[in-house]
Design a protein around this motif. Structure first.
Motif, PDB file in Angstrom:
ATOM      1  N   GLU A  19      35.836  30.834  27.625  1.00 23.44           N
ATOM      2  CA  GLU A  19      36.748  31.848  28.102  1.00 23.44           C
ATOM      3  C   GLU A  19      37.612  32.449  26.972  1.00 23.44           C
ATOM      4  OE1 GLU A  19      37.844  34.627  30.673  1.00 23.44           O
ATOM      5  OE2 GLU A  19      36.008  33.064  30.617  1.00 23.44           O
ATOM      6  N   ALA A 294      42.559  22.340  32.057  1.00 28.96           N
ATOM      7  CA  ALA A 294      43.016  23.795  32.175  1.00 28.96           C
ATOM      8  C   ALA A 294      42.579  24.677  33.435  1.00 28.96           C
ATOM      9  CB  ALA A 294      41.994  24.508  31.088  1.00 28.96           C
ATOM     10  N   GLU A 295      41.569  23.979  34.221  1.00 28.76           N
ATOM     11  CA  GLU A 295      41.256  24.386  35.391  1.00 28.76           C
ATOM     12  C   GLU A 295      42.322  23.983  36.393  1.00 28.76           C
ATOM     13  OE1 GLU A 295      37.436  24.506  33.330  1.00 28.76           O
ATOM     14  OE2 GLU A 295      39.181  23.089  33.282  1.00 28.76           O
ATOM     15  N   GLU A 298      45.229  26.298  36.053  1.00 25.24           N
ATOM     16  CA  GLU A 298      44.892  27.857  36.675  1.00 25.24           C
ATOM     17  C   GLU A 298      44.901  27.630  38.199  1.00 25.24           C
ATOM     18  OE1 GLU A 298      41.691  31.176  36.409  1.00 25.24           O
ATOM     19  OE2 GLU A 298      41.330  29.565  35.271  1.00 25.24           O
ATOM     20  N   THR A 301      48.705  27.552  39.086  1.00 24.92           N
ATOM     21  CA  THR A 301      49.530  28.678  38.698  1.00 24.92           C
ATOM     22  C   THR A 301      49.125  30.027  38.396  1.00 24.92           C
ATOM     23  OG1 THR A 301      49.205  28.405  36.306  1.00 24.92           O
ATOM     24  CG2 THR A 301      50.744  26.941  37.091  1.00 24.92           C
ATOM     25  N   GLY A 302      47.441  30.172  38.433  1.00 22.15           N
ATOM     26  CA  GLY A 302      46.932  31.422  38.203  1.00 22.15           C
ATOM     27  C   GLY A 302      46.790  31.724  36.705  1.00 22.15           C
ATOM     28  N   VAL A 303      47.387  30.817  35.787  1.00 24.65           N
ATOM     29  CA  VAL A 303      47.566  30.961  34.476  1.00 24.65           C
ATOM     30  C   VAL A 303      46.048  30.450  33.700  1.00 24.65           C
ATOM     31  CG1 VAL A 303      48.519  30.742  32.459  1.00 24.65           C
ATOM     32  CG2 VAL A 303      49.862  31.459  34.325  1.00 24.65           C
ATOM     33  N   ASN A 304      45.261  31.047  33.012  1.00 23.70           N
ATOM     34  CA  ASN A 304      44.340  30.437  32.260  1.00 23.70           C
ATOM     35  C   ASN A 304      44.540  30.346  30.926  1.00 23.70           C
ATOM     36  OD1 ASN A 304      41.623  30.508  30.374  1.00 23.70           O
ATOM     37  ND2 ASN A 304      40.622  30.586  32.617  1.00 23.70           N
ATOM     38  N   ARG A 307      42.672  32.153  28.329  1.00 21.40           N
ATOM     39  CA  ARG A 307      42.831  33.473  28.011  1.00 21.40           C
ATOM     40  C   ARG A 307      44.190  33.863  27.407  1.00 21.40           C
ATOM     41  NH1 ARG A 307      41.446  34.269  33.953  1.00 21.40           N
ATOM     42  NH2 ARG A 307      39.239  33.896  34.129  1.00 21.40           N
ATOM     43  N   GLU A 308      45.168  33.314  27.614  1.00 20.27           N
ATOM     44  CA  GLU A 308      46.569  33.450  27.354  1.00 20.27           C
ATOM     45  C   GLU A 308      46.287  33.300  25.571  1.00 20.27           C
ATOM     46  OE1 GLU A 308      48.489  35.260  29.337  1.00 20.27           O
ATOM     47  OE2 GLU A 308      46.742  35.059  30.723  1.00 20.27           O
ATOM     48  N   ALA A 326      53.677  33.253  36.666  1.00 18.02           N
ATOM     49  CA  ALA A 326      52.849  31.986  37.520  1.00 18.02           C
ATOM     50  C   ALA A 326      53.013  31.971  38.813  1.00 18.02           C
ATOM     51  CB  ALA A 326      53.219  30.782  36.636  1.00 18.02           C
TER      52      ALA A 326
END
Length: 402
Positions: A19, A294-295, A298, A301-304, A307-308, A326
């Motif tokens: 990702e 990481a999953e 996410e 918080t919805g934060v990957n 990607r960031e 978040a």
């Protein structure tokens, strides 16, 4: 004047970071991947890659000089703007390449603070950050003095391994000398520290221009070393950022990352809260946490994080990184070695199930909900079911295998 687009070279001796590569391409970057010949056929996001370069490897290890020669040859025709190691074991290689090619980013000295457990402890201690008492496995009189001063048991840890690999629990002095005989000339690549009992936490962060702009605190069900060495289902659960324990480890995390000098990127940092309430720094890294953490982040918080991280690495000119807002859910992760090659997880079908693992001889899932009590309920129920349905054990390898 060169018209080549912004170019990111990703280093991956293990299969991960797909990702990250996709997001770099979304950001308009040209993306190259340097990886091992042994995993050339892995599920890489080829649609997002401009080219793949392969390095001969033995047991996933690269010859550093071969990498420098290869990347230097590549650089004759391609300007490289960023070099990004995607795994813990690639951090030193990335730093060596930056130093050699004079490309901006983390160099050799700072990389040591995020790979070498001895270096990070020495630097933290100098900055008055609480760490378990430790000593370099080097001078025997210093080891004898340490064992007289610090009550056992103690842990002998490899300075450069990841996770709980290679850690040995020592209960008395004679056991140490036998273990050092076994290590032979590799002794100096180890440290010994006081074994601290307590709960173990991890903080997963995004850092931009030395500021921690996002952080998620979580608590392991049982310490990773216990899970790895004694066999257990691995669990971890995110914490409410307003809880006392989350506030304590989040504060310690900021101090550690600022002290060790991480300028930009991501980090997975671990702490233990001792029986006396002290938050001790255990270790940190300049990469996304493994074991599907990481999953977990996410889901809560919805934060990957991948990607960031890519967005930060692709920043150019006046453009500045803005972290996402978040979400405020709670999530829990369970992973077990499974006695079945392809475990059937279809019965784990509550609506809160956010993700399921697809890996041979492993069972794993993540649950998430706005209600922490519901996550606790599912975690307790699923944990027992995992033991009944899937759980098995296997010897811990001496080094990482994936």
């Amino acid at each position: 004047m060169s018209t080549q687009p912004f170019t990111v070279l990703c280093l991956a001796s293990y299969e991960k970071g797909q990702e990250f590569m996709r997001e770099c391409k979304r950001q308009g970057a040209r993306v190259f991947l340097l990886t091992s010949q042994s995993i050339a056929g892995a599920d890489w996001p080829r649609e997002s890659l401009d080219d793949i370069f392969l390095i001969p490897d033995k047991d996933k290890e690269w010859n550093r000089q071969d990498v420098i020669y290869g990347v230097s040859y590549m650089a004759r025709n391609h300007r490289i703007d960023r070099i990004v190691p995607l795994d813990d074991f690639d951090v030193e290689t990335g730093a060596a390449l930056r130093e050699h090619l004079r490309i901006g980013g983390m160099g050799d000295t700072t990389a040591r603070y995020f790979r070498d457990k001895l270096a990070m402890r020495v630097r933290a201690k100098e900055a008055a950050i609480a760490v378990p008492d430790f000593v370099h496995v080097l001078h025997y009189d210093a080891l004898r003095e340490f064992m007289k001063r610090v009550p056992g048991p103690w842990l002998v840890k490899p300075r450069m391994q990841a996770s709980a690999l290679g850690i040995k629990k020592i209960h008395h002095e004679e056991e140490l000398w036998r273990h050092l005989d076994h290590l032979g000339d590799k002794q100096s690549f180890y440290l010994m520290e006081r074994f601290v009992e307590g709960d173990v936490y991890h903080v997963d962060s995004v850092i931009s221009e030395r500021a921690v702009v996002f952080a998620c605190a979580s608590k392991y069900g049982k310490p990773p070393m216990h899970v790895a060495h004694q066999g257990d289902v691995f669990t971890t659960k995110t914490l409410s950022p307003t809880s006392a324990e989350a506030k304590a480890v989040l504060k310690a995390n900021k101090t550690v990352l600022q002290t060790l000098g991480l300028v930009r990127g991501v980090s997975h940092t671990e702490f233990i809260m001792g029986k006396d309430g002290t938050v001790y720094f255990l270790e940190t890294s300049a990469r996304v946490g493994g074991a599907n953490i990481a999953e977990l982040v996410e889901a809560a918080t919805g934060v990957n994080l991948w990607r960031e991280w890519a967005k930060i690495e692709c920043e150019q000119g006046e453009k500045s990184y803005m972290p996402p807002i978040a979400e405020k859910n709670t999530a829990a992760l369970l992973i077990s070695l499974a006695k079945q090659e392809h475990p059937d997880m279809s019965a784990y079908n509550d609506p809160e199930v956010w993700w399921k693992m697809n890996r041979k001889h492993h069972a794993g899932l993540i649950v998430t909900s706005p209600k922490a009590s519901r996550v606790d309920e599912l975690l307790e129920s699923y944990l027992q079911r995992f033991y009944n349905d899937f759980f098995t054990t296997a010897p811990l390898p001496d080094k990482a295998t994936n």
